[in-house]
Design an enzyme around this catalytic site. Sequence first.
Site, PDB file in Angstrom:
ATOM      1  N   ASP A  12     176.468  -8.791 -17.379  1.00 57.66           N
ATOM      2  CA  ASP A  12     176.607  -7.475 -17.973  1.00 57.66           C
ATOM      3  C   ASP A  12     177.646  -6.730 -17.122  1.00 57.66           C
ATOM      4  O   ASP A  12     178.057  -7.222 -16.059  1.00 57.66           O
ATOM      5  CB  ASP A  12     175.253  -6.765 -17.942  1.00 57.66           C
ATOM      6  CG  ASP A  12     175.317  -5.350 -18.460  1.00 57.66           C
ATOM      7  OD1 ASP A  12     175.929  -5.131 -19.521  1.00 57.66           O
ATOM      8  OD2 ASP A  12     174.785  -4.446 -17.781  1.00 57.66           O
ATOM      9  N   ASP A  14     178.209  -2.566 -17.153  1.00 61.92           N
ATOM     10  CA  ASP A  14     177.852  -1.198 -16.761  1.00 61.92           C
ATOM     11  C   ASP A  14     176.587  -1.172 -15.916  1.00 61.92           C
ATOM     12  O   ASP A  14     175.536  -1.656 -16.339  1.00 61.92           O
ATOM     13  CB  ASP A  14     177.666  -0.329 -18.006  1.00 61.92           C
ATOM     14  CG  ASP A  14     178.967  -0.165 -18.776  1.00 61.92           C
ATOM     15  OD1 ASP A  14     179.905   0.417 -18.218  1.00 61.92           O
ATOM     16  OD2 ASP A  14     179.043  -0.634 -19.933  1.00 61.92           O
TER      17      ASP A  14
END
Length: 232
Positions: A12, A14
């Site tokens: 991922d 963020d």
Amino acid sequence: MSYKPVTHVLFDMDGLILNTEDFYMIGYQEVASRFNKNFTFELKCKIMGKQTHELASSVINELNLPLSVDEFIVETRKIFDKLFLQSKVMPGVEKLLRHLHKHKIPMGLATSSSEETYNLKVKNHHDIFELFTYKTWGSSDPDVKRGKPYPDIFFVAAAKFPDKPSPDKCLVFEDSINGVKAAVAAGMQVIMVPDPRLNRKLASEATLILSSMEDFRPEVFGLPAFDDIKSE
């Protein structure tokens, strides 16, 4: 607990690679404040990992904001255009990415961001993100039909590897509850590096929870150990 060896790694972005989740909190609160509403950390945890339009709709509904989804996106984007340029790489991330790249471990990016906002966030970090051969932007890729907690993005991201690894050979790094659920639904092991404010009991499905990427030991999952590891 024993962990299964893996051959491919998905990340991922963020809140995991970059500290951009902090900026989302600021931006959403700025808009909410115009209507005397409070964007809480609890609400943030509920929406993390969702695609852009779905996320915007959730915030509007939760806070009863008098804005359309498009209006909300436009207003917050004005704020993020400035904030995202201040993004910084999270502790331990660069060391791990360069290590895996050096050892030719296939890596993919699986972010719910759109390609447009991704380009803003990584503007000052191209050297890090060039280490990813394969990138999937959940809010831009038409093959990602549903956002996290659905597994779509991880299936799409894994399918980009030429050797098409089975889900059990993929290790996911996430920072959100929705991301953990998505990885588990995809049949993948998932390491969570959450915001320290998160109640870890809410992420019981995670294979492993770490306080920082600096705590990760690759050899536990059958990956090459860091070169500076000394035998005890």
